[in-house]
Scaffold this active site. Structure first.
Site, short mmCIF file in Angstrom:
data_model
loop_
_atom_site.label_atom_id
_atom_site.label_comp_id
_atom_site.label_asym_id
_atom_site.label_seq_id
_atom_site.Cartn_x
_atom_site.Cartn_y
_atom_site.Cartn_z
N ASP A 164 -12.67 1.50 -15.87
CA ASP A 164 -12.68 0.06 -16.16
C ASP A 164 -11.98 -0.23 -17.48
OD1 ASP A 164 -14.21 -0.23 -13.89
OD2 ASP A 164 -16.11 -0.35 -14.98
P1 AP5 Z 1 -15.95 2.83 -13.92
O1 AP5 Z 1 -15.48 2.15 -15.09
O2 AP5 Z 1 -15.08 2.88 -12.78
O3 AP5 Z 1 -16.32 4.05 -14.56
P2 AP5 Z 1 -16.41 5.35 -13.90
O4 AP5 Z 1 -16.01 5.31 -12.47
O5 AP5 Z 1 -17.71 5.85 -14.30
O6 AP5 Z 1 -15.31 6.01 -14.76
P3 AP5 Z 1 -14.80 7.35 -14.45
O7 AP5 Z 1 -15.10 8.19 -15.62
O8 AP5 Z 1 -15.22 7.77 -13.09
O9 AP5 Z 1 -13.32 6.93 -14.50
P4 AP5 Z 1 -12.31 6.95 -13.32
O10 AP5 Z 1 -12.55 8.12 -12.45
O11 AP5 Z 1 -12.21 5.61 -12.71
O12 AP5 Z 1 -11.03 7.16 -14.15
P5 AP5 Z 1 -10.49 8.51 -14.72
O13 AP5 Z 1 -11.50 9.58 -14.85
O14 AP5 Z 1 -9.28 8.82 -13.91
O15 AP5 Z 1 -17.42 2.36 -13.38
C1 AP5 Z 1 -18.58 2.12 -14.18
C2 AP5 Z 1 -19.09 0.73 -13.94
O16 AP5 Z 1 -18.99 0.45 -12.57
C3 AP5 Z 1 -20.52 0.46 -14.32
O17 AP5 Z 1 -20.55 -0.34 -15.47
C4 AP5 Z 1 -21.10 -0.28 -13.10
O18 AP5 Z 1 -21.80 -1.44 -13.46
C5 AP5 Z 1 -19.90 -0.57 -12.28
N1 AP5 Z 1 -20.17 -0.60 -10.86
C6 AP5 Z 1 -20.71 0.37 -10.09
N2 AP5 Z 1 -20.86 -0.06 -8.82
C7 AP5 Z 1 -20.39 -1.35 -8.79
C8 AP5 Z 1 -20.26 -2.33 -7.77
N3 AP5 Z 1 -20.66 -2.12 -6.50
N4 AP5 Z 1 -19.71 -3.52 -8.11
C9 AP5 Z 1 -19.31 -3.77 -9.38
N5 AP5 Z 1 -19.40 -2.87 -10.39
C10 AP5 Z 1 -19.94 -1.68 -10.08
O19 AP5 Z 1 -10.12 8.08 -16.18
C11 AP5 Z 1 -9.49 6.89 -16.52
C12 AP5 Z 1 -8.84 7.09 -17.85
O20 AP5 Z 1 -9.81 7.53 -18.78
C13 AP5 Z 1 -7.77 8.17 -17.89
O21 AP5 Z 1 -6.54 7.71 -17.46
C14 AP5 Z 1 -7.79 8.51 -19.37
O22 AP5 Z 1 -7.10 7.58 -20.13
C15 AP5 Z 1 -9.24 8.43 -19.72
N6 AP5 Z 1 -9.92 9.71 -19.66
C16 AP5 Z 1 -10.71 10.18 -18.67
N7 AP5 Z 1 -11.19 11.39 -18.98
C17 AP5 Z 1 -10.71 11.71 -20.19
C18 AP5 Z 1 -10.85 12.82 -21.08
N8 AP5 Z 1 -11.58 13.87 -20.77
N9 AP5 Z 1 -10.22 12.78 -22.28
C19 AP5 Z 1 -9.47 11.71 -22.61
N10 AP5 Z 1 -9.31 10.64 -21.84
C20 AP5 Z 1 -9.89 10.64 -20.64
#
Ligand code: AP5
Ligand code: NA
Length: 345
Positions: free
Chosen positions: A299
């Site tokens: 997000d």
């Molecule tokens: P969301 O923001 O999507 O978070 P998340 O899915 O928990 O995040 P992830 O860590 O899984 O990220 P990602 O897999 O999308 O991205 P990526 O890992 O590629 O969701 C959380 C929210 O969703 C909650 O607040 C909740 O309320 C809401 N929610 C749940 N269900 C819902 C529903 N039905 N309706 C509405 N809302 C809902 O990473 C992305 C970027 O992060 C990368 O490109 C990079 O820049 C950075 N990054 C990731 N990992 C690293 C690392 N190890 N080191 C450095 N940068 C990193």
């Protein structure tokens, strides 16, 4: 931020959810038949989770909801209030007040539809080590209706915006509202951005997703979400580069503005797909001790991206700001930030 942006230049719709976040043991997930990295909608059997988290696991309450998270982050980076407008449905309760306060203190202009007799939605964030499993109880959020967008003041907000962002998550709630916003964007030749949001959207909500996809100018997703889409479409390859190219080439209503796909892959490079190219944008990998939780990383990436996109910045700058924002919120609990933004173009 250099110049002043039009108020309400960006409109988003989504589920306003209060996150109830706690560290839990693996057997907690097992009891509810959940996996470490799930994002699911709560069924009846999940309902005890929320009370259990509050009573037994020292849960934290954090502003959540995917689109609202992204818009709050965009506002934080922009430092100019009311650039972004958010629509979603809440109850009339304490949780709604908390969400509104957090959103407004970030500078977001919220216009909630209020459903009096239904509680505000919540999302259980079950943290096990560096993993997080999400279980959303949409409650009031599930009651959003298109008449809210038809109220004259809200209608004006939608029509005056220049950019639109809606999550795939919102497809489970009110596709007619999504189609309305998409059609407005199309009629006015303005960018409409969307997120694949979670694998279950492609698995169970493909029909409304396919209906809106022709309108989508920029589609975001992570690896698992892109793969779930490809699988649901029976595409032959699970290779992310193939999937991205196909997403770009997928049925588009306005061919004058070719679709862009942006796929994140955790700490691996972000992939930018345009009509004839694939570009990689490196991510500065964080050390384990710097990571608080990755919840909200996806997000925040979108929020950082939007903060630059609405200023007309290049995709390169938008993506670098997305990575900056994601990296920042990973160092903070949930999708929260601390201090002043430090992104430099
Ligand atoms: P969301 O923001 O999507 O978070 P998340 O899915 O928990 O995040 P992830 O860590 O899984 O990220 P990602 O897999 O999308 O991205 P990526 O890992 O590629 O969701 C959380 C929210 O969703 C909650 O607040 C909740 O309320 C809401 N929610 C749940 N269900 C819902 C529903 N039905 N309706 C509405 N809302 C809902 O990473 C992305 C970027 O992060 C990368 O490109 C990079 O820049 C950075 N990054 C990731 N990992 C690293 C690392 N190890 N080191 C450095 N940068 C990193
Ligand atoms: Na975080």
């Amino acid at each position: 931020m250099t110049s002043t942006l039009q108020e309400g230049i960006l409109v988003g719709c989504g589920n306003p959810l209060l996150d109830i976040s706690a560290v839990v043991p693996m057997d907690f997930l097992q009891r509810y038949s959940m996996n470490e990295d799930d994002a699911i909608l709560a069924e009846d059997r999940h309902m005890p989770i929320y009370g259990e988290l509050v009573e037994g696991y020292n849960a934290e309450f954090l502003a959540g909801g995917s689109v609202q998270n992204s818009l709050r982050i965009a506002q934080w980076i922009l430092r100019q209030p009311r650039v972004a407008v958010f629509f979603g449905c809440v109850g009339e309760d304490r949780y709604a007040q908390i969400l509104k306060e957090k959103a407004q203190s970030a500078g977001l202009d919220v216009h909630y539809q209020v459903k009096r007799d239904v509680p505000t939605g919540t999302c259980a964030v079950l943290i096990t080590g560096t993993h997080r499993s999400l279980c959303a109880n949409l409650a009031a959020a599930n009651n959003f209706t298109i008449d809210h967008l038809e109220e004259p003041s809200n209608k004006a907000l939608v029509e005056n915006a220049q950019y639109y962002y809606i999550s795939g998550f919102f497809l489970t709630v009110n596709p007619p509202s999504i189609m309305r916003v998409a059609a407005t964007a199309h009629a006015k030749q303005r960018p409409f951005l969307m997120n694949l949001s979670a694998p279950f959207i492609s698995q169970f909500y493909m029909a409304p997703l396919l209906a809106v996809l022709p309108y989508v100018d920029i589609i975001f997703g992570n690896e698992a979400e892109a793969q779930a889409f490809a699988e649901a479409q029976s595409w032959p390859s699970g290779d992310l580069r193939e999937i991205g190219k196909r997403l770009v080439a997928f049925n588009k209503l306005n061919p004058a503005r070719p679709r862009i796909a942006i796929l994140t892959q955790g700490c691996d490079p972000v992939l930018l797909f345009q009509q004839d190219s694939v570009q990689e944008f490196p991510v500065t990998k964080l050390a384990v001790h710097e990571i608080v939780d990755t919840n909200g990383a996806g997000d925040a990436f979108v929020g950082g991206f939007l903060s630059q996109f609405v200023q007309g910045k290049s995709l390169d700058v938008c993506i670098r700001c997305g990575n900056y924002a994601a990296g920042h919120i990973i160092k903070n609990p949930g999708c929260t930030y601390s201090g002043e933004p430090e992104f430099v173009e």
